[in-house]
Design a protein around this motif. Structure first.
Motif, PDB file in Angstrom:
ATOM      1  N   PRO A 280      35.743 -25.748   8.978  1.00 48.40           N
ATOM      2  CA  PRO A 280      34.968 -26.376   7.907  1.00 48.40           C
ATOM      3  C   PRO A 280      34.643 -27.853   8.123  1.00 48.40           C
ATOM      4  CG  PRO A 280      37.251 -26.138   7.221  1.00 48.40           C
ATOM      5  CD  PRO A 280      37.127 -25.463   8.565  1.00 48.40           C
ATOM      6  N   THR A 281      35.499 -28.606   8.821  1.00 51.39           N
ATOM      7  CA  THR A 281      35.249 -30.049   8.951  1.00 51.39           C
ATOM      8  C   THR A 281      34.276 -30.360  10.071  1.00 51.39           C
ATOM      9  OG1 THR A 281      37.087 -30.353  10.480  1.00 51.39           O
ATOM     10  CG2 THR A 281      37.561 -30.667   8.151  1.00 51.39           C
ATOM     11  N   GLY A 282      34.427 -29.673  11.197  1.00 46.42           N
ATOM     12  CA  GLY A 282      33.711 -30.005  12.417  1.00 46.42           C
ATOM     13  C   GLY A 282      34.541 -30.881  13.333  1.00 46.42           C
ATOM     14  N   THR A 283      34.066 -31.041  14.548  1.00 49.67           N
ATOM     15  CA  THR A 283      34.642 -31.988  15.503  1.00 49.67           C
ATOM     16  C   THR A 283      33.624 -33.110  15.712  1.00 49.67           C
ATOM     17  OG1 THR A 283      33.758 -30.633  17.308  1.00 49.67           O
ATOM     18  CG2 THR A 283      36.064 -30.270  16.664  1.00 49.67           C
ATOM     19  N   HIS A 284      34.016 -34.141  16.480  1.00 47.93           N
ATOM     20  CA  HIS A 284      33.046 -35.231  16.622  1.00 47.93           C
ATOM     21  C   HIS A 284      32.842 -35.677  18.060  1.00 47.93           C
ATOM     22  CE1 HIS A 284      36.358 -38.258  16.341  1.00 47.93           C
ATOM     23  NE2 HIS A 284      36.802 -37.573  15.291  1.00 47.93           N
ATOM     24  N   LEU A 285      33.202 -36.882  18.448  1.00 45.82           N
ATOM     25  CA  LEU A 285      32.635 -37.488  19.654  1.00 45.82           C
ATOM     26  C   LEU A 285      33.106 -36.864  20.962  1.00 45.82           C
ATOM     27  CD1 LEU A 285      32.403 -41.283  18.773  1.00 45.82           C
ATOM     28  CD2 LEU A 285      30.735 -39.460  18.446  1.00 45.82           C
ATOM     29  N   SER A 286      34.357 -36.425  21.056  1.00 46.59           N
ATOM     30  CA  SER A 286      34.796 -35.800  22.310  1.00 46.59           C
ATOM     31  C   SER A 286      33.928 -34.598  22.634  1.00 46.59           C
ATOM     32  CB  SER A 286      36.261 -35.374  22.216  1.00 46.59           C
ATOM     33  OG  SER A 286      37.103 -36.481  22.055  1.00 46.59           O
ATOM     34  N   HIS A 287      33.598 -33.832  21.609  1.00 45.16           N
ATOM     35  CA  HIS A 287      32.777 -32.641  21.814  1.00 45.16           C
ATOM     36  C   HIS A 287      31.313 -33.005  22.051  1.00 45.16           C
ATOM     37  CE1 HIS A 287      36.324 -30.506  20.498  1.00 45.16           C
ATOM     38  NE2 HIS A 287      35.737 -29.372  20.812  1.00 45.16           N
ATOM     39  N   ALA A 288      30.798 -33.963  21.293  1.00 42.37           N
ATOM     40  CA  ALA A 288      29.407 -34.365  21.487  1.00 42.37           C
ATOM     41  C   ALA A 288      29.172 -34.876  22.907  1.00 42.37           C
ATOM     42  CB  ALA A 288      29.029 -35.434  20.472  1.00 42.37           C
ATOM     43  N   LEU A 289      30.141 -35.610  23.452  1.00 36.28           N
ATOM     44  CA  LEU A 289      30.003 -36.144  24.806  1.00 36.28           C
ATOM     45  C   LEU A 289      30.300 -35.085  25.862  1.00 36.28           C
ATOM     46  CD1 LEU A 289      31.645 -39.612  24.127  1.00 36.28           C
ATOM     47  CD2 LEU A 289      29.239 -39.197  24.686  1.00 36.28           C
ATOM     48  N   GLN A 290      31.198 -34.161  25.566  1.00 32.06           N
ATOM     49  CA  GLN A 290      31.522 -33.128  26.546  1.00 32.06           C
ATOM     50  C   GLN A 290      30.341 -32.213  26.831  1.00 32.06           C
ATOM     51  OE1 GLN A 290      31.811 -29.555  26.361  1.00 32.06           O
ATOM     52  NE2 GLN A 290      32.402 -29.510  28.525  1.00 32.06           N
ATOM     53  N   LEU A 303      38.625 -29.128  29.706  1.00 33.19           N
ATOM     54  CA  LEU A 303      38.840 -30.261  30.614  1.00 33.19           C
ATOM     55  C   LEU A 303      38.067 -31.479  30.107  1.00 33.19           C
ATOM     56  CD1 LEU A 303      38.720 -30.259  34.491  1.00 33.19           C
ATOM     57  CD2 LEU A 303      37.381 -31.910  33.193  1.00 33.19           C
ATOM     58  N   GLY A 304      36.816 -31.247  29.700  1.00 26.61           N
ATOM     59  CA  GLY A 304      35.986 -32.362  29.257  1.00 26.61           C
ATOM     60  C   GLY A 304      36.446 -32.969  27.944  1.00 26.61           C
ATOM     61  N   THR A 305      36.775 -32.122  26.963  1.00 19.27           N
ATOM     62  CA  THR A 305      37.225 -32.685  25.678  1.00 19.27           C
ATOM     63  C   THR A 305      38.582 -33.360  25.844  1.00 19.27           C
ATOM     64  OG1 THR A 305      38.196 -30.561  24.997  1.00 19.27           O
ATOM     65  CG2 THR A 305      35.930 -31.018  24.300  1.00 19.27           C
TER      66      THR A 305
END
Length: 427
Positions: A280-290, A303-305
């Motif tokens: 429900p919350t979402g993830t943010h910058l680690s995922h957006a950049l990965q 590995l990327g996140t």
């Protein structure tokens, strides 16, 4: 990067959960799968990782399902990272089989593939028709999800991710209609997974919890349609903290010894909780950049996140120190000072990443310095993730994080936080 003490106005906390109607977790719960499938009909389309199609546990499950009177078609044409063309072909195969229910068995790719196959069977079209949020027009074929790795949380989330070569990155399809009908998390199925698989999946699960807990709140219009990811969430907060308590102390043990039953149990449960939290919350910058990093390097998602999370959390220190201090307690820290505890949380996460073999910097996985601005630009396309970033999503902010991650030096970010606090260096 300029210091950001407050990035959003104060919003009264609210809570949202969207979960499967049935969730089972623990050793032995896999025996419930045939009964769960039968609740939805007699024709089963089983989506399984190709290397698991002949595994004893999967063969046993299919045999028991058929003995219960179910017709099971096994589909193992699941490609790593889910290129969109392969899913189109899988969807066509499923349409021809006319299933009542989809069984998802395997790692995150199989689970996401099953959700998208269920979408294509029900609503047709191409996957590009559904990129983004809330573009699935209604319920999809029911999915019974059985993960064999502890990491993605896809068994309980409303999102599936595909690779689209034409867009140079992975793309998400997000809708409450993609939440599986049932999730069966049996740690037995994770025993013996290779160390790298355990490390990348496990750190991704921890990142889910960390980013869920540090997500910014969103202003919501409760009289209209809600976004899939609603930001900081009363329910999700508690789930995220408990996920951290379960994963952090046991992940290195699970990586070191694939047969450690206690470690496998704790990490599997923690991964489930993390999925319930970030759904429900979402993830943010680690995922957006990965997403662009993974597309450029062809490296595993976890590995990327995992590589990015120490740098993203470092950027979060001046913005949400209280949140990081609370995470520090969940990670085993005991500092009384909020700023010390916040930095300690980042350092503890970085140390865990190092212990389980996550690369320390982007240069190690082949990213060159001149690619960083392009990565920051591509990451801007992940609007649903950037919306809940606690430090904003300006190109300069993303580039600062990427510069530090390329150099392997968190002090490049920490210099903008409170002076004299923390180590801030991965070298």
């Amino acid at each position: 990067m300029p210091e950001r003490q407050a990035t959003t106005p104060h919003l009264a906390p609210t809570g949202t959960l969207r979960l499967p109607s049935r969730i089972h977790v623990g050793y032995g719960v896999r025996d419930q799968v045939p009964a769960l499938l039968a609740e939805h009909g007699s024709r089963v389309f089983a989506v399984v990782d190709p290397f698991l199609a002949d595994s004893p546990e999967f063969v046993r499950l299919v045999t028991r399902a058929r003995a219960a009177g179910l017709t099971v078609t096994v589909h193992s044409e699941v490609s790593p990272e889910l290129p969109v063309d392969s899913l189109t072909a899988s969807g066509a195969a499923a349409v021809g089989d006319a299933p009542d229910v989809v069984l998802a068995y395997g790692g995150g790719s199989s689970l996401d593939a099953a959700k998208l196959i269920a979408l294509l069977v029900t609503h047709g079209g191409t996957l590009a028709d559904y990129y983004g949020e809330n573009r699935v027009p209604g319920p999809v074929l029911p999915v019974v999800a059985v993960p064999t790795t502890a990491g993605t949380g896809s068994e309980v989330t409303p999102v599936a991710v595909v690779s689209d070569p034409q867009r140079e990155m992975k793309l998400g399809i997000s809708s409450p209609h993609l939440v599986p009908a049932a999730a069966v998390v049996d740690p037995e199925l994770t025993l013996g997974a290779p160390p790298s698989v355990t490390a990348y999946a496990g750190i991704d699960a921890l990142v889910h919890a960390l980013e869920s807990y540090t997500a910014a709140p969103l202003p919501l219009d409760w009289s209209g349609g809600l976004p899939v990811f609603t930001g900081s969430n009363l329910f999700a907060d508690q789930l995220a903290l408990e996920a951290v308590r379960r994963i952090a102390p046991y992940l290195a043990r699970a990586v070191a010894d694939g047969s450690d039953r206690e470690a496998r149990e704790q990490v599997a449960y923690g991964s489930l909780l993390a999925g319930m939290s970030f759904g429900p919350t979402g993830t943010h910058l680690s995922h957006a950049l990965q997403y662009p990093i993974g597309a450029l390097t062809k490296t595993p998602h976890g590995l990327g996140t995992g590589l990015m999370i120490p740098y993203v959390l470092q950027a979060c220190v001046p913005a949400v120190p209280e949140r990081l201090a609370e995470l520090d307690l969940a990670l085993g820290g005991r500092a009384d000072d909020t700023w010390v505890a916040a930095q300690d949380a980042v350092d503890r996460v970085a140390e865990l990443c190092r212990t389980i073999g996550i690369p320390a910097n982007l240069a190690e996985i082949g990213i060159t310095h001149d690619q960083l601005p392009h990565i920051a630009e591509l990451a801007q396309g992940s609007a649903r993730l950037l919306a809940i970033s606690p430090v904003g999503s300006e190109p300069g902010t993303l580039l600062t994080i990427l510069e530090a991650a390329h150099a392997g030096d968190r002090s490049l970010i920490a210099a903008s936080a409170r002076p004299g606090r923390g180590k801030g260096n991965l070298s």
